[in-house]
Design a protein around this motif. Structure first.
Motif, mmCIF file in Angstrom:
data_model
loop_
_atom_site.group_PDB
_atom_site.id
_atom_site.type_symbol
_atom_site.label_atom_id
_atom_site.label_comp_id
_atom_site.label_asym_id
_atom_site.label_seq_id
_atom_site.Cartn_x
_atom_site.Cartn_y
_atom_site.Cartn_z
ATOM 1 N N GLY G 48 -19.274 -13.681 8.448
ATOM 2 C CA GLY G 48 -18.487 -13.126 6.873
ATOM 3 C C GLY G 48 -18.000 -11.538 6.559
ATOM 4 O O GLY G 48 -17.468 -11.059 6.694
ATOM 5 N N ARG G 49 -18.473 -11.126 8.504
ATOM 6 C CA ARG G 49 -17.748 -9.650 8.265
ATOM 7 C C ARG G 49 -16.851 -9.634 9.774
ATOM 8 O O ARG G 49 -16.510 -10.154 10.723
ATOM 9 C CB ARG G 49 -18.982 -8.735 9.095
ATOM 10 N N ARG G 50 -15.935 -8.974 9.672
ATOM 11 C CA ARG G 50 -14.948 -7.835 10.752
ATOM 12 C C ARG G 50 -15.871 -6.699 11.646
ATOM 13 O O ARG G 50 -15.875 -6.073 12.467
ATOM 14 C CB ARG G 50 -13.921 -7.440 10.263
ATOM 15 N N GLY G 51 -17.133 -7.810 11.707
ATOM 16 C CA GLY G 51 -18.273 -7.208 12.880
ATOM 17 C C GLY G 51 -18.661 -8.081 14.042
ATOM 18 O O GLY G 51 -18.295 -8.923 14.127
ATOM 19 N N VAL G 52 -18.843 -6.980 14.966
ATOM 20 C CA VAL G 52 -19.487 -7.812 16.308
ATOM 21 C C VAL G 52 -20.348 -7.263 16.467
ATOM 22 O O VAL G 52 -20.881 -5.935 16.305
ATOM 23 C CB VAL G 52 -18.808 -8.122 17.543
ATOM 24 N N VAL G 53 -21.729 -7.641 16.867
ATOM 25 C CA VAL G 53 -22.763 -6.988 17.929
ATOM 26 C C VAL G 53 -22.372 -8.202 19.355
ATOM 27 O O VAL G 53 -22.334 -9.039 20.051
ATOM 28 C CB VAL G 53 -24.174 -8.008 17.367
ATOM 29 N N GLY G 54 -23.446 -7.198 20.275
ATOM 30 C CA GLY G 54 -23.216 -7.425 21.556
ATOM 31 C C GLY G 54 -24.309 -7.314 22.369
ATOM 32 O O GLY G 54 -24.722 -6.061 22.412
ATOM 33 N N LEU G 55 -23.919 -7.659 24.075
ATOM 34 C CA LEU G 55 -25.142 -6.842 24.875
ATOM 35 C C LEU G 55 -24.250 -6.684 25.587
ATOM 36 O O LEU G 55 -23.215 -7.682 26.080
ATOM 37 C CB LEU G 55 -25.940 -8.155 25.756
ATOM 38 N N TRP G 56 -24.695 -4.931 26.188
ATOM 39 C CA TRP G 56 -24.127 -4.811 27.037
ATOM 40 C C TRP G 56 -25.052 -3.858 28.299
ATOM 41 O O TRP G 56 -26.455 -3.888 28.101
ATOM 42 C CB TRP G 56 -23.629 -3.413 26.755
ATOM 43 N N GLU G 57 -24.827 -3.569 29.449
ATOM 44 C CA GLU G 57 -25.449 -3.230 30.223
ATOM 45 C C GLU G 57 -24.863 -2.194 30.936
ATOM 46 O O GLU G 57 -23.510 -1.594 31.151
ATOM 47 C CB GLU G 57 -25.528 -4.764 31.501
ATOM 48 N N ALA G 58 -24.863 -1.346 31.204
ATOM 49 C CA ALA G 58 -24.890 0.092 31.604
ATOM 50 C C ALA G 58 -26.110 1.233 32.477
ATOM 51 O O ALA G 58 -27.024 0.436 32.292
ATOM 52 C CB ALA G 58 -24.320 1.371 30.884
ATOM 53 N N ALA G 59 -25.468 2.007 33.634
ATOM 54 C CA ALA G 59 -26.610 2.797 33.928
ATOM 55 C C ALA G 59 -27.822 3.883 33.323
ATOM 56 O O ALA G 59 -29.004 3.595 32.877
ATOM 57 C CB ALA G 59 -25.738 3.522 35.169
ATOM 58 N N ASP G 60 -26.772 3.964 32.327
ATOM 59 C CA ASP G 60 -27.657 4.858 30.881
ATOM 60 C C ASP G 60 -26.502 5.037 30.054
ATOM 61 O O ASP G 60 -24.972 4.811 29.389
ATOM 62 C CB ASP G 60 -27.721 6.843 31.842
ATOM 63 N N ALA G 61 -26.642 5.622 28.632
ATOM 64 C CA ALA G 61 -26.270 5.810 27.437
ATOM 65 C C ALA G 61 -24.303 6.607 27.928
ATOM 66 O O ALA G 61 -23.956 6.632 27.176
ATOM 67 C CB ALA G 61 -26.640 6.830 26.635
ATOM 68 N N THR G 62 -24.840 7.463 29.249
ATOM 69 C CA THR G 62 -23.500 7.893 28.832
ATOM 70 C C THR G 62 -22.416 7.239 30.025
ATOM 71 O O THR G 62 -21.492 6.804 29.374
ATOM 72 C CB THR G 62 -23.512 9.434 30.304
ATOM 73 N N GLU G 63 -22.715 6.285 30.699
ATOM 74 C CA GLU G 63 -21.858 5.314 30.889
ATOM 75 C C GLU G 63 -21.324 3.792 30.000
ATOM 76 O O GLU G 63 -20.968 3.526 29.862
ATOM 77 C CB GLU G 63 -22.455 4.266 31.933
ATOM 78 N N LEU G 64 -22.859 4.127 29.187
ATOM 79 C CA LEU G 64 -22.798 3.491 28.125
ATOM 80 C C LEU G 64 -21.004 3.427 27.386
ATOM 81 O O LEU G 64 -20.370 2.509 26.741
ATOM 82 C CB LEU G 64 -23.275 2.429 26.888
ATOM 83 N N HIS G 65 -21.161 4.632 26.965
ATOM 84 C CA HIS G 65 -20.795 5.720 26.025
ATOM 85 C C HIS G 65 -18.687 5.450 26.655
ATOM 86 O O HIS G 65 -18.126 5.333 26.222
ATOM 87 C CB HIS G 65 -20.305 7.054 25.842
ATOM 88 N N ASP G 66 -18.898 5.677 27.831
ATOM 89 C CA ASP G 66 -17.892 6.330 28.205
ATOM 90 C C ASP G 66 -16.745 4.637 28.589
ATOM 91 O O ASP G 66 -15.760 4.206 28.151
ATOM 92 C CB ASP G 66 -17.560 6.241 29.786
ATOM 93 N N ALA G 67 -17.664 2.763 28.098
ATOM 94 C CA ALA G 67 -17.381 2.196 28.305
ATOM 95 C C ALA G 67 -16.665 1.960 26.806
ATOM 96 O O ALA G 67 -15.979 1.171 26.817
ATOM 97 C CB ALA G 67 -18.016 0.691 28.584
ATOM 98 N N LEU G 68 -17.674 1.577 25.913
ATOM 99 C CA LEU G 68 -16.843 2.101 24.825
ATOM 100 C C LEU G 68 -15.728 2.970 23.859
ATOM 101 O O LEU G 68 -15.273 2.551 23.778
ATOM 102 C CB LEU G 68 -18.391 2.325 23.838
ATOM 103 N N SER G 69 -15.506 3.938 24.612
ATOM 104 C CA SER G 69 -14.482 4.486 24.144
ATOM 105 C C SER G 69 -13.206 4.536 24.960
ATOM 106 O O SER G 69 -12.094 4.924 24.812
ATOM 107 C CB SER G 69 -14.597 5.670 24.734
ATOM 108 N N SER G 70 -13.348 3.957 25.962
ATOM 109 C CA SER G 70 -12.182 3.014 27.061
ATOM 110 C C SER G 70 -11.952 1.578 26.081
ATOM 111 O O SER G 70 -10.308 1.561 26.224
ATOM 112 C CB SER G 70 -13.013 2.657 28.336
#
Lengths: 91, 91, 91, 91, 91, 91, 91, 91, 91, 91
Positions: G48-70
Motif C-alpha cells: 500500500g505504500r511507495r516504500g520498501v524494507v530490505g535486509l542489508w549486510e555491511a561491515a559496519d554503519a559507515t559501509e552501509l551508509h556508503d551503499a545507501l548513498s550510492s
C-alpha cells in the motif's frame, strides 16, 4: 506470504526457576519445529534487548497467529506483525 | 485473507479541475470493479476527514498491493494496512 | 451507526483458573447474544496478540458503551472506539 | 448523540484576499445556521492557535460528517472527532 | 474560565469492596456539590472506557486543581486538562 | 494566572526582506509593550532552535489568546500553551 | 553485520518525466550491483505504500551508509536503519 | 558542560547550485573553527540520513546556541539538544 | 544557567504512612534549602496532576542533577529536564 | 564501529539490600573491564534520571549485545541502541 514479526518476552516473577527452565527448553523445541516446517525463516536478536525480530512465512495472518500462539511463551510475548509484499525485483 | 485498509488522498494543486474530475470518475469505476471481484468488501468514511477505511480481501499482501496500486489516485494516497486473522467465533 | 472497536483483555493473576474459565464461558455467551441482536457484526483477531477488532452497530455511543460494558470481561478490557460514517458508494 | 470536534484551518496562500474574505463570511453564515438547527452547540477557541474545539450534536457520524463538510472551509480543515456517551449522572 | 478535563480512574486492588463502595458514594456526593456550585458543568463518558471528559469552570488553574483534588478518588485519577478560550461567535 | 507558552515562528519565503525586517521591528515593539504591562514575564530561547518558551500572566485563556494574537508574527507562530497552578510552597 | 533498512522515496515535482525515468533506470542498475556484491540481500515492498524494507549486510554503519548513498535516488529517500544481532539459534 | 546535539539540514530548492556550494564551504570552515576551539568535540553521521549527531562542549546552553547559530546553514537546520551530566565513573 | 524541570512523584504502596509523612517533611525542608541557595527559583503545580514544573538554576547539568538527587523523594521521581538559553531581549 | 547506547535500570523491590549492593559492586567491576578493553569509551548521566548514555565501540551489533548482556544488571536494564557512521570530517 512473508511477515516481519518482532516480540519481546516478559516472564512473570511468579514462575519458579524450574518453570522458566522448562519453558525455555520447550520454546526452543517448538521454534526448531517451526524452522523445520519453513514457517520461521530467519531470526535476529534486537541488540541490547530481550527481543527478537524474525522473518516468518505463512499462508495468511490466521496461520501465522496459529504458529505464534503455539510457542510455549506466547502468553507472555508482546508481538508486533508487519505484512510484506513481494518486491518486483525479487521475482 | 482480510485486511483493514485506511487511506487519505491529497491531490496536488497542480492538477486542473478536468484532471481531478477525470480522476474521480476513473477512481469510482475502478473501485466498482474491485467491489465486483470481491476484493473491496466494505468501505466507510472517517467522519470529518477526506479519508476512508475499508475491509479488503486478497490472497496475500502482494495481491492487496496490486489492487490498491491499480486505483488511479494511488500516487497521492497515504495508505496504512492492518492484517486480520480469523476469529474462532467466526468459523 | 457502525463503529470499529478494538480491545485487548488482560485478566489479573489474582483470578483463579476456575474464575478465568467461568469468565470465558460467560464472555462467549454474552458475545453470542450481542451477535444475535445485531450489535456485534464481525470480529477479527489481531494476529500475534490477545486482542480483537470488531465491527459493531449501535444507535449511538451510549448504546455501544452499554453493549461493551455488558461483557463479563469489561473491567479488564482496554477498549478503543472509532466512529464510522456511511460512504456514498455504499448507499 | 454528542461529539467533541476539533479542527484547525489552513487556507492556502494561492487564495486571494477577496476569496479569503468571502470564505470567512460564508463560513460564519453556515456556522450560524448550524447553531440555529442545534447541530453546533458550543464552540471554543484553542488558546494561541488558529483552531477550535466544539460540542456538536447529530444523529450519527454520517450526519455529523454532512454538517462538517457543509462548511465552506471544509476542504482546508483538519478535523478530529471524538464520540461522547451520556454519563449516568447527566440523565 | 472553562476547561476540558478528562480523566480515567484506576482504583488499586488493595481496596476492599466496602472501601470502593464508600469511595463511589462520596465521589458522587462531591461531584453533585461541584455541579451545584457551577464548577462542573457537563460530564460525558468516553465510550468503551472507564474514563470521563467534562466541561469545568473555574477562576483559574489553581481553583480548578482545588476542585479536582477535592474528589475522593483524586489519588487514583489520571487527569489531563485543556484550557479553553472564548470564541468570538459565542460572545 | 500564569501560563508556560512556547512557540516557533516560520516566516514564509514569499515575504520580502523588507517585510521581514519590518515584522521583526514591530514584533519586538509589541513584545516590549506586553512586558511593560506584565503579561510577558520571562522569555527564554530554546537552544538550537528558532523557538522560545515564556512565562506569561493573564486573567484567563481568552486574555492570553488576545495577547498572543496581538503579536505581528502571530499568523506564522505555532503556539503551545500549558496552564500553571500556584504551588502551595509559593504562597 | 546485517541491518533492516526501510525507506520511502518522494521525488519532487520539479523533476521532468525524463529525469524520473532516467533515475529509475539508474536506481535499478545500482540496486542490481548491490545485490551482486551481497550488500542488498532481500527486498520487500511495504504493501500500500511507495516504500520498501530490505535486509542489508555491511561491515559496519559507515559501509552501509556508503551503499545507501550510492543509490541515485538517495537525495529523496527517507531512510530508517535498525541494526541486527545474530541470534544464538542461527549460529 | 557537554551536550549531545543532533540535526538534519534541509536546504531549500530556491538556492542555486553556487549558493549551495558556497554554503558547504563556509559550513565546513566554521565547523573546523568550532573544532579548533574545543566546542565541537566529536561528530558522527546518522547512517542512511542527511543528519549528524555530535558531542559539543560549552559553558551553558546560551553559549551552545551561539555556536550552533554561527553555522552558515543554521537557518535550515532542525536541531535537538540533550544536556549531559558527568558520570561518577568518569571523574 | 536555567533549566525547566518537571517531575511527577509516585511513592510505592509499600511505604508506611509514617514513612510517607517523614518523606514529605524532609522533602519540604530540602526544597526550602534549595530555594534559599537560589537553585530552585520558581515552582508551579501542573493542574490536575501530582506533578510540578519548576525553574531551576545551576552551573551545569551535573550540578542540577546533584540538586535534584538530593531530594529525599528522588528515588521515586520521574524527572524531565529542558535546558534554557538566555533570550536577547532579557539581557 | 561506534554506538550510542542509553539505558535506565529498574531493580525490582524483591531484591534485598545485600543483593543490590552486590549487584552494584559487580556492575562497576564489569564496567571497568569494558572500559579497559575499549568497548565502553564514554559514559554520561542523563540529568535528573537514573539513566546513562554512553559511547561504545564493538565490531558489530552482536559483539555489542554480548558486552551489554555481560553486565550483571542487564536483566533489569531497558536499553536503546543507535548505530553511528563515521563522519567524513573525522577521518
Amino acid at each position: 506470504m512473508e511477515f516481519l514479526v518482532r516480540f519481546e518476552t516478559a516472564l512473570p516473577d511468579s514462575l519458579s526457576e524450574e518453570q522458566v527452565a522448562d519453558l525455555l527448553v520447550r520454546e526452543r523445541a517448538r521454534a526448531t519445529e517451526l524452522r523445520g516446517s519453513g514457517v520461521l525463516k530467519r531470526l535476529w536478536r534486537i541488540p541490547g534487548r530481550r527481543g527478537v525480530v524474525g522473518l516468518w512465512e505463512a499462508a495468511d495472518a490466521t496461520e501465522l497467529h496459529d504458529a505464534l500462539s503455539s510457542l510455549p511463551q506466547f502468553p507472555w510475548m508482546d508481538v508486533r506483525i508487519e505484512p510484506l509484499a513481494t518486491h518486483p525485483q525479487e521475482q
